[in-house]
Design a protein around this motif. Sequence first.
Motif, mmCIF file in Angstrom:
data_model
loop_
_atom_site.group_PDB
_atom_site.id
_atom_site.type_symbol
_atom_site.label_atom_id
_atom_site.label_comp_id
_atom_site.label_asym_id
_atom_site.label_seq_id
_atom_site.Cartn_x
_atom_site.Cartn_y
_atom_site.Cartn_z
ATOM 1 N N GLU A 78 -0.170 2.232 2.185
ATOM 2 C CA GLU A 78 1.133 2.025 2.820
ATOM 3 C C GLU A 78 2.086 3.177 2.482
ATOM 4 O OE1 GLU A 78 4.687 -1.385 2.941
ATOM 5 O OE2 GLU A 78 2.868 -1.687 1.765
ATOM 6 N N ALA A 95 0.933 6.307 4.352
ATOM 7 C CA ALA A 95 1.273 6.262 5.777
ATOM 8 C C ALA A 95 2.730 6.662 6.003
ATOM 9 C CB ALA A 95 1.014 4.866 6.330
ATOM 10 N N HIS A 96 3.630 6.179 5.134
ATOM 11 C CA HIS A 96 5.050 6.534 5.260
ATOM 12 C C HIS A 96 5.258 8.022 5.028
ATOM 13 C CE1 HIS A 96 9.391 6.293 4.931
ATOM 14 N NE2 HIS A 96 9.333 6.813 3.718
ATOM 15 N N GLU A 108 4.083 10.084 7.907
ATOM 16 C CA GLU A 108 5.035 10.005 9.017
ATOM 17 C C GLU A 108 6.179 10.996 8.812
ATOM 18 O OE1 GLU A 108 6.402 8.851 12.672
ATOM 19 O OE2 GLU A 108 4.510 8.320 11.690
ATOM 20 N N HIS A 161 -8.163 1.083 8.233
ATOM 21 C CA HIS A 161 -6.847 1.731 8.145
ATOM 22 C C HIS A 161 -6.959 3.083 7.459
ATOM 23 C CE1 HIS A 161 -2.545 2.027 8.244
ATOM 24 N NE2 HIS A 161 -2.439 2.024 6.917
ATOM 25 N N GLN A 219 -5.974 6.819 8.881
ATOM 26 C CA GLN A 219 -5.124 7.775 8.170
ATOM 27 C C GLN A 219 -5.850 9.098 7.950
ATOM 28 O OE1 GLN A 219 -3.065 6.591 4.678
ATOM 29 N NE2 GLN A 219 -2.113 4.807 5.607
ATOM 30 N N LYS A 244 -5.544 10.978 11.041
ATOM 31 C CA LYS A 244 -4.184 11.509 11.193
ATOM 32 C C LYS A 244 -3.981 12.724 10.299
ATOM 33 C CE LYS A 244 0.655 10.178 11.417
ATOM 34 N NZ LYS A 244 1.637 9.068 11.398
#
Length: 337
Positions: free
Chosen positions: A148, A151-152, A155, A250, A254, A257
């Motif tokens: 989590e 991911a932030h 971003e 997940h 990532q 990404k």
Amino acid sequence: MITSFGMNNNKLVPLGDSLERIQEAIWIDLFQPTHEEESEVERRVGLDVPTREEMQEIELSSRLYEEGGAAFMTASILSHTDSDDVVISPITFIVHGNKLITVRYEDPRTFGAFTARGQRVGIACPSAGGIAVGLLEASVERLADVLERTAHELELLSKEIFRPGDSASVKADAKQAPKRKTSVRATDFQRVLVGVGRKGDLVSNVRDSLITIRRLCTFFLTAMTDKKASKDVIARVKTLARDVESLSDHATFQSQKVNFLLDATLGMLNIEQNAIIKIFSVAAVVFLPPTLLASIYGMNFKFMPELDWPVGYPFAIGLMILSAILPYLFFKRRGWL
């Protein structure tokens, strides 16, 4: 170091760092054990505790097996997860009857948190299998927190790559002076590239950990079913396996990404380099006509009419300036600058 725990009213009770009360212990934790401590545990429990070298082997037969009525399960667990410099190390869970033996050489925060919670609140399934599941659940929850957070941060890096001027200060300046061109500092793509690479390493370690835990859950479920463990333990292992599968998907997303951001960052670097090369190319073309004129009038010929002109020197200077301005205006009109 050896730490043992007993059970009282479904709560963990520390029994000290010796093996004198080993018969009362439900959980024996070996943290960075010495050879003498391993030998003492093996003598008292009647099992062959794996060494650090054996725990680090990648073959499934060395990590997941049954021996002497006990289930030996090794998974790679992350430590120091508060930063990107995580440490991935193997931890072995040995379920032998109603005793759990853990062997580890790193100190994940999940072990301390689980122990403190077990002493304060209690254990949902007060058994060796229940404690093992609880430790694995705490480790998976920690991995979920890491994903989590990653991911932030990915971003934020994505916004810095594709929207470098999208900040509150730039927007405020644009509102106050809409007609004035706002100067935005160029993004430091080298720093961004390092950041994306570190996130890639972190996600890779998380994926490795989840893969080992997923394999452990499959073996653990089979072992607990064969040993006819409580339905609660089996149900929790199944739920844990589903959670690990979801987190693995997940983590895969990532990872993709991260690869995309790496390609994008390298593409931005190439664009910046091409822009710099274009500026030098245009500058060379702009100064080429003045250089040509200066070279012509710098020739040492005897008969050059312009040498006798009273306005010959201003004429040559003006001609060179004009020959520099015209290509510049042409490039500007074509949008090449």
